[in-house]
Design a protein around this motif. Structure first.
Motif, PDB file in Angstrom:
ATOM      1  N   TRP A   1       0.803  -1.227   0.000  1.00 56.41           N
ATOM      2  CA  TRP A   1       0.000   0.000   0.000  1.00 56.41           C
ATOM      3  C   TRP A   1       0.836   1.279   0.000  1.00 56.41           C
ATOM      4  CZ3 TRP A   1      -2.132  -4.515   1.270  1.00 56.41           C
ATOM      5  CH2 TRP A   1      -3.473  -4.737   0.913  1.00 56.41           C
ATOM      6  N   PHE A   2       2.157   1.137   0.227  1.00 55.96           N
ATOM      7  CA  PHE A   2       2.989   2.344   0.294  1.00 55.96           C
ATOM      8  C   PHE A   2       4.229   2.212  -0.588  1.00 55.96           C
ATOM      9  CE2 PHE A   2       0.291   2.549   3.986  1.00 55.96           C
ATOM     10  CZ  PHE A   2      -0.109   3.881   3.974  1.00 55.96           C
ATOM     11  N   SER A   3       4.031   1.636  -1.763  1.00 54.62           N
ATOM     12  CA  SER A   3       5.094   1.606  -2.763  1.00 54.62           C
ATOM     13  C   SER A   3       5.200   2.986  -3.401  1.00 54.62           C
ATOM     14  CB  SER A   3       4.778   0.566  -3.842  1.00 54.62           C
ATOM     15  OG  SER A   3       3.676   1.009  -4.629  1.00 54.62           O
TER      16      SER A   3
ATOM     17  N   ASP B   1       4.123   3.897  -6.077  1.00 56.36           N
ATOM     18  CA  ASP B   1       2.900   4.218  -6.816  1.00 56.36           C
ATOM     19  C   ASP B   1       1.788   4.740  -5.912  1.00 56.36           C
ATOM     20  OD1 ASP B   1       4.046   3.347  -9.222  1.00 56.36           O
ATOM     21  OD2 ASP B   1       3.491   1.266  -8.789  1.00 56.36           O
ATOM     22  N   MET B   2       2.010   4.752  -4.608  1.00 53.09           N
ATOM     23  CA  MET B   2       0.958   5.135  -3.671  1.00 53.09           C
ATOM     24  C   MET B   2       0.352   6.512  -3.985  1.00 53.09           C
ATOM     25  SD  MET B   2       1.059   7.289  -0.697  1.00 53.09           S
ATOM     26  CE  MET B   2      -0.296   7.746   0.361  1.00 53.09           C
TER      27      MET B   2
ATOM     28  N   HIS C   1      -2.084   9.326   2.681  1.00 50.25           N
ATOM     29  CA  HIS C   1      -1.714   8.140   3.458  1.00 50.25           C
ATOM     30  C   HIS C   1      -2.924   7.533   4.159  1.00 50.25           C
ATOM     31  CE1 HIS C   1       2.197   9.905   2.704  1.00 50.25           C
ATOM     32  NE2 HIS C   1       2.817   8.880   3.257  1.00 50.25           N
TER      33      HIS C   1
ATOM     34  N   GLU D   1      -2.304   6.242  -6.582  1.00 55.92           N
ATOM     35  CA  GLU D   1      -3.436   5.356  -6.312  1.00 55.92           C
ATOM     36  C   GLU D   1      -4.357   5.883  -5.223  1.00 55.92           C
ATOM     37  OE1 GLU D   1      -1.653   1.638  -5.364  1.00 55.92           O
ATOM     38  OE2 GLU D   1      -0.947   1.238  -7.407  1.00 55.92           O
TER      39      GLU D   1
ATOM     40  N   TYR E   1      -6.625  -0.508   2.903  1.00 55.33           N
ATOM     41  CA  TYR E   1      -6.120  -1.767   3.482  1.00 55.33           C
ATOM     42  C   TYR E   1      -7.145  -2.344   4.452  1.00 55.33           C
ATOM     43  CZ  TYR E   1      -3.573  -4.881   6.595  1.00 55.33           C
ATOM     44  OH  TYR E   1      -3.214  -5.966   7.359  1.00 55.33           O
TER      45      TYR E   1
ATOM     46  N   ALA F   1      -4.922   5.310   1.951  1.00 49.21           N
ATOM     47  CA  ALA F   1      -4.300   4.001   1.744  1.00 49.21           C
ATOM     48  C   ALA F   1      -4.557   3.090   2.936  1.00 49.21           C
ATOM     49  CB  ALA F   1      -2.804   4.170   1.508  1.00 49.21           C
TER      50      ALA F   1
END
Length: 224
Positions: A138-140, A142-143, A150, A146, A157, A153
């Motif tokens: 969830w925090f690559s 690409d976050m 934060h 997407e 999840y 995200a």
């Protein structure tokens, strides 16, 4: 024909754990002492799955005594040992050396003491597996493309995984925070566990992890 998962686990499952501990680490074991990668494997396994040590010793020794040929490797009938920076000709002797160290550790009760900060990439993920899934998934990098932020995200999840996994993640977050590490160690840890973006301002890594734990502890996931 490639091996089925159960056959792979029976023959190579614990061997794979040992070799995976060397990814990104030097194969610096000597006959006198295990290196950092094997020490990390021994430490974590002794304290979580001590019964697996005998499997590792057996699988390492069996593989070293009966190395597969190139054809059987191509067919997927054997476990291909990942590149850990050693010439192919030295792999068999190295596996025997690792098996000898594991055997000595078990027979003499040589248990590496716990450490506050995991010392290898493998050990971070072995100790905090769900946190690795969360941060890496969830925090690559690409976050930002997407999710709006934060918190979005985190909510995604919580709403998309089983509540049991959410609870497990909260436990791992609290365990990590209870170690009372320096901020630099928390920064290293979340990077090792797959986080490729910075925590949101103005939070330091530990403060943000505490916020996430609080959010998830009070969440009501919509899974299923």
């Amino acid at each position: 024909m490639s091996m089925k998962p159960l056959e792979f686990d029976r023959r190579y499952g614990e061997l794979d754990q040992v070799i995976s501990a060397y990814v990104g680490q030097p194969a610096d074991d000597t006959p006198e002492r295990p290196g950092q990668a094997l020490t990390a494997y021994l430490r974590h396994t002794w304290h979580t799955r001590p019964w697996a040590l005998s499997l590792a010793e057996q699988q390492l020794r069996t593989y070293a005594q009966n190395p597969p040929g190139r054809l059987r490797l191509r067919l997927g009938e054997f476990y291909p040992v990942p590149d850990i920076g050693l010439p192919e000709a030295e792999i068999q002797d190295r596996l025997v050396l690792l098996a000898d160290h594991i055997k000595q550790s078990v027979e003499e009760g040589q248990v590496p003491p716990p450490v506050a900060v995991p010392e290898t990439h493998w050990e971070w993920h072995a100790r905090f597996p769900e946190l690795g899934q969360f941060l890496g998934g969830w925090f690559s990098q690409d976050m930002p493309d997407e999710f709006d932020d934060h918190d979005a995200a985190v909510r995604d999840y919580a709403g998309s995984v089983d509540p049991t996994l959410v609870a497990r993640l909260v436990g791992e977050l609290r365990e990590l925070l209870a170690l009372g590490l320096e901020e630099v160690d928390y920064a290293v840890g979340i990077a090792e566990l797959g986080m490729e973006v910075d925590p949101p301002a103005p939070y330091a890594p530990s403060a943000w992890l505490a916020v996430v734990a609080g959010l998830l502890a009070g969440s009501r996931p919509e899974y299923g």
